[in-house]
Structure formats: C-alpha cells, structure tokens
Design a protein around this motif. Structure first.
Motif, PDB file in Angstrom:
ATOM      1  N   ALA A   1       0.940  -0.908  -0.676  1.00 18.94           N
ATOM      2  CA  ALA A   1       0.002  -0.046  -0.050  1.00 18.94           C
ATOM      3  C   ALA A   1       1.043   1.440   0.302  1.00 18.94           C
ATOM      4  CB  ALA A   1      -0.899   0.113   1.266  1.00 18.94           C
ATOM      5  N   LEU A   2       2.582   1.174   0.678  1.00 14.74           N
ATOM      6  CA  LEU A   2       2.907   1.960   0.813  1.00 14.74           C
ATOM      7  C   LEU A   2       3.712   2.336  -0.593  1.00 14.74           C
ATOM      8  CD1 LEU A   2       4.703   1.786   4.431  1.00 14.74           C
ATOM      9  CD2 LEU A   2       3.840   4.082   3.734  1.00 14.74           C
ATOM     10  N   VAL A   3       3.802   1.517  -1.536  1.00 17.69           N
ATOM     11  CA  VAL A   3       3.878   1.955  -2.621  1.00 17.69           C
ATOM     12  C   VAL A   3       3.439   2.323  -3.722  1.00 17.69           C
ATOM     13  CG1 VAL A   3       5.118   0.695  -4.941  1.00 17.69           C
ATOM     14  CG2 VAL A   3       6.185  -0.100  -2.436  1.00 17.69           C
TER      15      VAL A   3
ATOM     16  N   ILE B   1       8.463   4.489   0.420  1.00 15.87           N
ATOM     17  CA  ILE B   1       9.182   3.430  -0.323  1.00 15.87           C
ATOM     18  C   ILE B   1      10.198   2.839   0.969  1.00 15.87           C
ATOM     19  CG2 ILE B   1      11.307   2.624  -1.635  1.00 15.87           C
ATOM     20  CD1 ILE B   1       8.061   3.420  -3.098  1.00 15.87           C
ATOM     21  N   LEU B   2      10.754   2.936   1.831  1.00 21.61           N
ATOM     22  CA  LEU B   2      11.866   3.708   2.209  1.00 21.61           C
ATOM     23  C   LEU B   2      11.108   2.845   4.058  1.00 21.61           C
ATOM     24  CD1 LEU B   2      14.154   5.942   2.655  1.00 21.61           C
ATOM     25  CD2 LEU B   2      14.722   4.007   2.013  1.00 21.61           C
ATOM     26  N   GLU B   3       9.589   3.092   4.156  1.00 20.78           N
ATOM     27  CA  GLU B   3       9.082   2.269   4.885  1.00 20.78           C
ATOM     28  C   GLU B   3       8.288   0.765   4.816  1.00 20.78           C
ATOM     29  OE1 GLU B   3       5.126   3.383   7.427  1.00 20.78           O
ATOM     30  OE2 GLU B   3       5.594   4.973   6.191  1.00 20.78           O
ATOM     31  N   ALA B   4       8.633   1.066   3.507  1.00 20.49           N
ATOM     32  CA  ALA B   4       7.467  -0.325   2.855  1.00 20.49           C
ATOM     33  C   ALA B   4       8.670  -1.434   2.972  1.00 20.49           C
ATOM     34  CB  ALA B   4       7.419  -0.145   1.761  1.00 20.49           C
ATOM     35  N   ILE B   5      10.003  -1.117   3.289  1.00 21.54           N
ATOM     36  CA  ILE B   5      10.922  -2.306   3.443  1.00 21.54           C
ATOM     37  C   ILE B   5      11.068  -2.212   4.678  1.00 21.54           C
ATOM     38  CG2 ILE B   5      13.747  -1.395   2.747  1.00 21.54           C
ATOM     39  CD1 ILE B   5      13.584   0.148   0.843  1.00 21.54           C
ATOM     40  N   LEU B   6      11.061  -1.073   5.645  1.00 22.19           N
ATOM     41  CA  LEU B   6      10.842  -1.846   6.901  1.00 22.19           C
ATOM     42  C   LEU B   6       9.876  -2.875   7.240  1.00 22.19           C
ATOM     43  CD1 LEU B   6      11.849   1.606   8.896  1.00 22.19           C
ATOM     44  CD2 LEU B   6      13.265  -0.370   8.817  1.00 22.19           C
TER      45      LEU B   6
END
Length: 429
Positions: free
Chosen positions: A302-304, A396-401
C-alpha cells in the motif's frame, strides 16, 4: 474475580478517549504547523518525538502500578494530564502565529505533559487489563480495547475535520477543548468502581525497579518481542507526521480534508482488526504469525501505491490507497497486540505492568524515532527533489522496513496452526 466482558468494554472507552486526544496532536496540529504556518516538518517531528521520548518512563509507571496498586488513580491522573497537555499544545500552535518563540516554548511543555499523561494512563490501563482479565480472554480483550481506540481516532479525526473547515485559531481551540473535556469525563465514568470488584494485583512486589526490569529483560521471549515491537513500530509510525502534509502539498487537501484523511486511514485499521477478529475468533483461520506477516507485506504494498500516486498529483485516488494501508496496518497490529497481552501474563507474576511498560517504551521509542526520521528525511529530500518524489522516497523506505519486520516475524513467531490469533496462549508458544 476477573473482568466481565462489559467491564472490558468500559475500559476500552479509556483507550478510545486516549486515542481521540492523541490523534489531534499527531495529525491535525502537525499539518497546521507544516502547511498553514509553513514550518519545516522536522519541528512537529521533534515535538511528537519528545512526547514519545517522555514515554520511556512507561516501565516505571507500570512498576509503580504493580507495587502501589490502585491502578485507577494512575489512569485518571494520566488522562487529566493528557487532556491538559492536548489543550496546551493547540494553544501553542495558535501562539506561533504571533510569537514563534513563545508558541514553541508552550508546545514543548505541552508535548512533555502529553507524554507523561499517555505513559501513566495507558500503561496502567494495559496492566489492569493484563492482570484482571482471565487468561483465555486476554487476546480478545486486547482486540476489543484497540478496536475502540481506533474507532475513537477515526471518529475524532473525521468529525473534527468537518468542524475545522474553514480553519481559524478560535475554531481549533474550540474543537480541541470539546474533545479533551469529553475524553476526561468518559474516562472517569468508565473506570469508576471497576478495580474494587476485581483482583488486579495478585501479590505485593517489593523488589527495586531496576531489579524487576532486569528480570523481565532476562526472559528470552520478552526480550525478543521487545526488539520486534521496536522494528515493526518504526515502520508503522514513519508516515505518521508526513501523510497529512503530503496530502496538502501534493494533492491540495484542505486542513479539514487532511484531518479526515487520518480518520479514513484509521477506519481502514478498524476494518482490518475486525476482519482478523472474526476470522481468528469465529472461523479459527490463521495464526498470529500469519496475520502479522500478511499485514506487514500488505502495508508495504500500500505504501508503494501511495508513493506512486504522488506522481499523478491532485485528482489521484489517495483516500482509497490510505484506507488500504490502514486495513493492512490493522491486520498486523491486532495480531501483535493479541500476542502482547498473552505474553504479559507469562513469566514471573506481579510483573505484568513492568512487561507492558517495557513494550510500551519500545513502541514509544520506535514511534518517536520513526516519526522524526520520516519527517527529517522528507525535509532533506525536498531540498533536492520535487515534493511528490521526496515524500514518495520516504514511503518506499518505510515499505522496506515492513518487509524486514515480516522476515523477523517469520523467525521469532510461532508457526503452529493451533496458535490461533485469538485463542488462549499456547504453552511454550
């Protein structure tokens, strides 16, 4: 005597009141500072991080409610401070329009008071739930109270957003005053007489605070879960301070519309929690591990999507994407909460408050760190990128986390099918 379902719902009203005040501080006031006052996002990021930093005292509050008893007084007193801090924080924003230095000073004091209030009230409430709820009801009790908190956040954000347009400082003060007064009044009525009817502290505990904290940290399950909470909550809170400014700067949302956006997000969280509750309780579908992993992966996706919509600008379907993110956030959160409530009763007795305080402190550190890093990165990226690209990079960085949190859940959480998301804790789980 343990808590009845009706008493659990009454305590859920306290969580609902707590969420109603906090959402105005972390979303509405944040948006006003960044968009209407044109201040850097790092400023509200610092203030929110301050209130989370103060919550490092959560283990101490939990220990005090373990040793001194009468958790009700800590709940009411903490909520009173939270209401006072919330009203003062709104006043601080109003003052910034005339005198930035004075407004900042008031805001710093207000957010510190908010941190103390949340720590005292929230930790003592969770400790009361953990110790006075029958073991088989703990996961479900956690779900009920968190659903009520999300409901309070969603309704407050949505309704207050309607009353804030058109924005004026007086209108802001009126809205915040009504919300804080109602929250404190509801809390006092909700907890009245409950603790006298239940056994909330099975035995007196005289060990010093640091000794008790070391004993809890020495428990392998408590320690590993603390690390998981920190990582996953960092991902959860990175967007908290930038989503509303993102909606205003990139999509042209008004203050009322962006506040309502927070309500839409938490509405999605509510739906995600309900889905997992029904599937886990009535249908016995899924385990804690499976729901956490699904929630983390879905939140990342969803963040992407939200990041991609920023390239389209005004007119893009931001609200549905935010609701989708909230939905997966709710799936993840409710499974983690169910596990937390079950684990709080494991290990040495009379340490429930300390355990909840430790996990609350880990969440607070992650929330402050995640929010501050998210806001700081957004500010930094905006100096070299367009607004859509700058905010999108942070998402995107949040999605990686979130993906990293899912991998951690694969390693540390129980994979056995009988460990239902809402079933009783499985020995050795």
């Amino acid at each position: 005597m343990t808590l009845s379902w009706f008493q659990i719902v009454r305590l859920g009203l306290v969580q609902m009141s707590l969420g109603a005040i906090v959402v105005l501080m972390t979303s509405t006031l944040n948006r006003l500072m960044v968009v209407e006052l044109a201040l850097p996002a790092i400023l509200p990021g610092f203030l929110v991080a301050l209130h989370y930093g103060i919550q490092l005292t959560r283990p101490q509050w939990g220990y005090m409610s373990d040793t001194l008893g009468r958790r009700t007084r800590w709940i009411i007193g903490g909520m009173g401070l939270l209401a006072l801090g919330g009203l003062s924080a709104a006043w601080g924003v109003v003052l910034m329009e005339e005198s930035f230095a004075l407004g900042l000073g008031v805001s710093i004091l207000a957010y510190a008071i908010i941190g103390i209030g949340v720590g005292a009230s929230g930790t003592s409430l969770l400790a009361l739930l953990a110790t006075a709820t029958a073991p088989r009801r703990r996961p479900a009790a956690a779900t009920i109270t968190w659903l009520m908190m999300i409901f309070g956040i969603a309704v407050t954000a949505g309704v207050s957003g309607q009353f804030l347009d058109p924005y004026t400082p007086l209108r802001l003060m009126e809205v915040v005053a009504v919300v804080t007064a109602l929250a404190f009044g509801v809390t006092c009525l909700a907890v009245r007489g409950i603790e006298r009817r239940v056994v909330s502290r099975p035995e007196a505990e005289s060990a010093p605070f640091l000794e008790g904290l070391r004993e809890v940290w020495a428990e392998p399950r408590a320690r590993m879960f603390t690390i998981f909470v920190f990582l996953s909550m960092t991902a959860y809170f990175m967007q908290e301070l930038i989503l509303e400014p993102y909606s205003g700067l990139v999509f042209g949302f008004t203050p009322g519309q962006s506040t309502s956006l927070s309500g839409a997000q938490n509405g999605g969280v509510f739906l995600g929690m309900v889905l997992v509750g029904v599937a886990g309780t009535a249908l016995r579908i899924g385990t804690l591990r499976q729901w956490v992993i699904a929630g983390c992966v879905g939140s990342a996706g969803a963040l992407v999507l939200i990041s991609t919509l920023g390239q389209m600008g005004p007119g893009a379907p931001l609200v549905p994407a935010v609701v989708l993110m909230g939905f997966f956030n709710g799936m993840f959160a409710v499974a983690a909460i169910g596990s937390m409530m079950a684990l709080a009763g494991e290990g040495r007795e009379a340490r429930e408050g300390t355990r909840m305080g430790l996990w609350g402190a880990a969440q607070a550190i992650a929330a402050g760190f995640g929010g501050l890093v998210g806001a700081g990165l957004a500010d930094a990226m905006r100096t070299v990128m367009s607004d859509p690209s700058a905010f999108g990079t942070v998402f995107i960085l949040e999605a990686i986390l979130y993906i990293a949190s899912a991998f951690m859940a694969v390693r540390i959480m129980d994979r056995r099918p009988q460990a239902s998301a809402f079933g009783a804790a499985v020995p050795g789980e």
